[in-house]
Design a protein around this motif. Structure first.
Motif, PDB file in Angstrom:
ATOM      1  N   ASN A  92     -38.137  26.280  47.702  1.00 45.81           N
ATOM      2  CA  ASN A  92     -38.035  25.813  49.082  1.00 45.81           C
ATOM      3  C   ASN A  92     -36.714  25.921  49.346  1.00 45.81           C
ATOM      4  OD1 ASN A  92     -38.517  25.592  51.658  1.00 45.81           O
ATOM      5  ND2 ASN A  92     -40.046  23.209  51.331  1.00 45.81           N
ATOM      6  N   THR A  93     -36.701  26.977  50.779  1.00 47.10           N
ATOM      7  CA  THR A  93     -34.811  26.453  51.031  1.00 47.10           C
ATOM      8  C   THR A  93     -35.006  25.771  52.479  1.00 47.10           C
ATOM      9  OG1 THR A  93     -35.509  28.942  50.762  1.00 47.10           O
ATOM     10  CG2 THR A  93     -34.004  28.007  52.622  1.00 47.10           C
ATOM     11  N   LEU A  94     -33.964  24.214  52.522  1.00 47.80           N
ATOM     12  CA  LEU A  94     -34.132  23.711  53.065  1.00 47.80           C
ATOM     13  C   LEU A  94     -33.650  23.916  54.455  1.00 47.80           C
ATOM     14  CD1 LEU A  94     -33.420  20.860  49.992  1.00 47.80           C
ATOM     15  CD2 LEU A  94     -35.395  21.770  51.264  1.00 47.80           C
ATOM     16  N   THR A  95     -31.973  24.704  53.810  1.00 46.93           N
ATOM     17  CA  THR A  95     -31.659  25.063  55.232  1.00 46.93           C
ATOM     18  C   THR A  95     -30.511  26.547  54.715  1.00 46.93           C
ATOM     19  OG1 THR A  95     -29.669  24.468  57.963  1.00 46.93           O
ATOM     20  CG2 THR A  95     -29.035  23.954  54.818  1.00 46.93           C
ATOM     21  N   ARG A  96     -30.627  27.071  55.554  1.00 50.26           N
ATOM     22  CA  ARG A  96     -29.584  28.844  56.150  1.00 50.26           C
ATOM     23  C   ARG A  96     -29.390  28.845  57.279  1.00 50.26           C
ATOM     24  NH1 ARG A  96     -30.589  33.237  52.766  1.00 50.26           N
ATOM     25  NH2 ARG A  96     -31.703  32.319  51.331  1.00 50.26           N
ATOM     26  N   GLY A  97     -27.953  28.909  57.447  1.00 54.96           N
ATOM     27  CA  GLY A  97     -27.342  29.380  58.992  1.00 54.96           C
ATOM     28  C   GLY A  97     -26.039  28.580  58.987  1.00 54.96           C
ATOM     29  N   ASP A  98     -25.212  28.939  60.300  1.00 54.10           N
ATOM     30  CA  ASP A  98     -23.606  27.693  60.197  1.00 54.10           C
ATOM     31  C   ASP A  98     -23.869  26.274  60.925  1.00 54.10           C
ATOM     32  OD1 ASP A  98     -22.617  30.214  59.797  1.00 54.10           O
ATOM     33  OD2 ASP A  98     -22.075  30.590  61.538  1.00 54.10           O
ATOM     34  N   LEU A  99     -22.400  25.864  60.467  1.00 55.52           N
ATOM     35  CA  LEU A  99     -22.921  24.015  60.193  1.00 55.52           C
ATOM     36  C   LEU A  99     -21.262  23.992  60.665  1.00 55.52           C
ATOM     37  CD1 LEU A  99     -25.830  22.733  58.108  1.00 55.52           C
ATOM     38  CD2 LEU A  99     -25.975  23.242  60.365  1.00 55.52           C
ATOM     39  N   ALA A 100     -21.656  22.927  60.808  1.00 54.79           N
ATOM     40  CA  ALA A 100     -19.614  22.932  60.865  1.00 54.79           C
ATOM     41  C   ALA A 100     -19.292  22.113  60.150  1.00 54.79           C
ATOM     42  CB  ALA A 100     -19.737  21.860  62.666  1.00 54.79           C
ATOM     43  N   ALA A 101     -18.149  21.583  59.630  1.00 53.18           N
ATOM     44  CA  ALA A 101     -17.524  21.525  58.545  1.00 53.18           C
ATOM     45  C   ALA A 101     -17.908  20.014  58.499  1.00 53.18           C
ATOM     46  CB  ALA A 101     -15.877  21.353  58.766  1.00 53.18           C
ATOM     47  N   GLY A 102     -18.047  19.097  57.869  1.00 51.73           N
ATOM     48  CA  GLY A 102     -18.524  17.779  57.882  1.00 51.73           C
ATOM     49  C   GLY A 102     -19.755  17.097  56.448  1.00 51.73           C
ATOM     50  N   ASP A 103     -19.859  15.532  56.358  1.00 52.06           N
ATOM     51  CA  ASP A 103     -21.090  15.634  55.996  1.00 52.06           C
ATOM     52  C   ASP A 103     -22.088  15.698  56.792  1.00 52.06           C
ATOM     53  OD1 ASP A 103     -19.220  14.414  54.287  1.00 52.06           O
ATOM     54  OD2 ASP A 103     -19.876  13.041  55.356  1.00 52.06           O
ATOM     55  N   HIS A 104     -23.653  16.931  55.975  1.00 53.75           N
ATOM     56  CA  HIS A 104     -24.862  16.568  56.444  1.00 53.75           C
ATOM     57  C   HIS A 104     -25.722  15.710  55.071  1.00 53.75           C
ATOM     58  CE1 HIS A 104     -23.472  19.261  59.026  1.00 53.75           C
ATOM     59  NE2 HIS A 104     -22.529  20.166  58.520  1.00 53.75           N
ATOM     60  N   VAL A 105     -27.150  15.762  56.432  1.00 54.86           N
ATOM     61  CA  VAL A 105     -28.105  15.294  54.867  1.00 54.86           C
ATOM     62  C   VAL A 105     -29.420  16.292  55.215  1.00 54.86           C
ATOM     63  CG1 VAL A 105     -29.363  13.094  54.910  1.00 54.86           C
ATOM     64  CG2 VAL A 105     -27.349  12.954  55.226  1.00 54.86           C
ATOM     65  N   PHE A 106     -29.597  16.510  54.156  1.00 50.21           N
ATOM     66  CA  PHE A 106     -31.275  17.109  54.008  1.00 50.21           C
ATOM     67  C   PHE A 106     -32.412  17.091  53.581  1.00 50.21           C
ATOM     68  CE2 PHE A 106     -26.972  19.648  54.425  1.00 50.21           C
ATOM     69  CZ  PHE A 106     -27.452  20.394  55.295  1.00 50.21           C
ATOM     70  N   GLU A 107     -33.302  16.375  54.016  1.00 50.68           N
ATOM     71  CA  GLU A 107     -34.401  16.179  53.326  1.00 50.68           C
ATOM     72  C   GLU A 107     -35.270  16.983  52.790  1.00 50.68           C
ATOM     73  OE1 GLU A 107     -36.340  12.642  54.994  1.00 50.68           O
ATOM     74  OE2 GLU A 107     -34.980  11.884  55.229  1.00 50.68           O
ATOM     75  N   TRP A 108     -36.110  16.620  52.001  1.00 50.54           N
ATOM     76  CA  TRP A 108     -37.169  17.607  50.832  1.00 50.54           C
ATOM     77  C   TRP A 108     -38.405  16.520  51.014  1.00 50.54           C
ATOM     78  CZ3 TRP A 108     -37.967  19.082  44.708  1.00 50.54           C
ATOM     79  CH2 TRP A 108     -38.639  20.158  45.110  1.00 50.54           C
ATOM     80  N   ASN A 109     -39.169  17.119  51.237  1.00 45.81           N
ATOM     81  CA  ASN A 109     -40.395  16.830  51.177  1.00 45.81           C
ATOM     82  C   ASN A 109     -41.175  16.609  49.851  1.00 45.81           C
ATOM     83  OD1 ASN A 109     -41.569  18.774  51.346  1.00 45.81           O
ATOM     84  ND2 ASN A 109     -42.227  19.134  53.771  1.00 45.81           N
ATOM     85  N   GLY A 110     -40.816  17.821  49.003  1.00 44.84           N
ATOM     86  CA  GLY A 110     -41.355  17.452  47.741  1.00 44.84           C
ATOM     87  C   GLY A 110     -42.530  18.546  47.745  1.00 44.84           C
ATOM     88  N   ARG A 111     -42.620  20.015  48.611  1.00 47.66           N
ATOM     89  CA  ARG A 111     -43.728  20.716  48.780  1.00 47.66           C
ATOM     90  C   ARG A 111     -42.717  22.051  48.936  1.00 47.66           C
ATOM     91  NH1 ARG A 111     -48.135  18.929  50.703  1.00 47.66           N
ATOM     92  NH2 ARG A 111     -47.983  17.433  51.832  1.00 47.66           N
ATOM     93  N   HIS A 112     -43.296  23.120  48.520  1.00 45.05           N
ATOM     94  CA  HIS A 112     -43.407  24.584  48.384  1.00 45.05           C
ATOM     95  C   HIS A 112     -43.130  25.199  50.026  1.00 45.05           C
ATOM     96  CE1 HIS A 112     -43.891  25.286  44.024  1.00 45.05           C
ATOM     97  NE2 HIS A 112     -45.426  24.108  44.177  1.00 45.05           N
ATOM     98  N   GLY A 113     -42.369  25.877  50.029  1.00 42.91           N
ATOM     99  CA  GLY A 113     -42.170  26.612  51.046  1.00 42.91           C
ATOM    100  C   GLY A 113     -43.753  27.008  51.752  1.00 42.91           C
ATOM    101  N   ASP A 114     -44.595  27.191  51.539  1.00 42.42           N
ATOM    102  CA  ASP A 114     -45.430  27.634  52.172  1.00 42.42           C
ATOM    103  C   ASP A 114     -46.783  25.824  51.997  1.00 42.42           C
ATOM    104  OD1 ASP A 114     -47.285  27.169  49.559  1.00 42.42           O
ATOM    105  OD2 ASP A 114     -46.999  28.713  49.229  1.00 42.42           O
ATOM    106  N   GLY A 115     -46.742  24.742  51.448  1.00 38.93           N
ATOM    107  CA  GLY A 115     -46.808  23.647  52.037  1.00 38.93           C
ATOM    108  C   GLY A 115     -46.564  23.183  50.925  1.00 38.93           C
ATOM    109  N   ARG A 116     -47.610  23.516  50.154  1.00 42.00           N
ATOM    110  CA  ARG A 116     -48.502  23.173  48.737  1.00 42.00           C
ATOM    111  C   ARG A 116     -47.037  21.890  48.062  1.00 42.00           C
ATOM    112  NH1 ARG A 116     -48.527  26.564  44.355  1.00 42.00           N
ATOM    113  NH2 ARG A 116     -46.871  28.130  46.014  1.00 42.00           N
ATOM    114  N   ARG A 117     -47.867  20.974  47.092  1.00 43.12           N
ATOM    115  CA  ARG A 117     -46.656  19.609  46.577  1.00 43.12           C
ATOM    116  C   ARG A 117     -46.486  20.629  45.330  1.00 43.12           C
ATOM    117  NH1 ARG A 117     -46.298  15.001  49.190  1.00 43.12           N
ATOM    118  NH2 ARG A 117     -46.092  14.652  46.969  1.00 43.12           N
ATOM    119  N   VAL A 118     -45.190  20.236  45.463  1.00 40.64           N
ATOM    120  CA  VAL A 118     -45.322  20.584  44.122  1.00 40.64           C
ATOM    121  C   VAL A 118     -45.039  19.646  42.647  1.00 40.64           C
ATOM    122  CG1 VAL A 118     -42.605  21.867  44.731  1.00 40.64           C
ATOM    123  CG2 VAL A 118     -42.745  18.913  43.779  1.00 40.64           C
TER     124      VAL A 118
END
Length: 68
Positions: A18-44
């Motif tokens: 899965n790709t959790l994020t791809r894009g321009d972000l400002a410097a600093g702290d960021h939080v990303f959550e992964w739901n334990g699923r493939h990009g197509d929605g199936r559970r890993v």
């Protein structure tokens, strides 16, 4: 300062799950959550996974464990 940031999850064979994020972000702290699923929605499956964070010239890979 902004930079292209990519956060991806891979299985232990190096296949992108899965790709959790791809894009321009400002410097600093960021939080990303992964739901334990493939990009197509199936559970890993439970087990060991890797996540890679890339921003500009920075790149780091860390382990994570998915529990049942």
């Amino acid at each position: 300062v902004r930079s292209e940031v990519i956060v991806e999850v891979f299985d232990v064979n190096g296949r992108r799950v899965n790709t959790l994020t791809r894009g321009d972000l400002a410097a600093g702290d960021h939080v990303f959550e992964w739901n334990g699923r493939h990009g197509d929605g199936r559970r890993v499956s439970p087990g060991l996974y890797l996540y890679r964070m890339s921003a500009g010239s920075f790149s780091a890979t860390r382990k994570l464990t998915v529990l049942p």
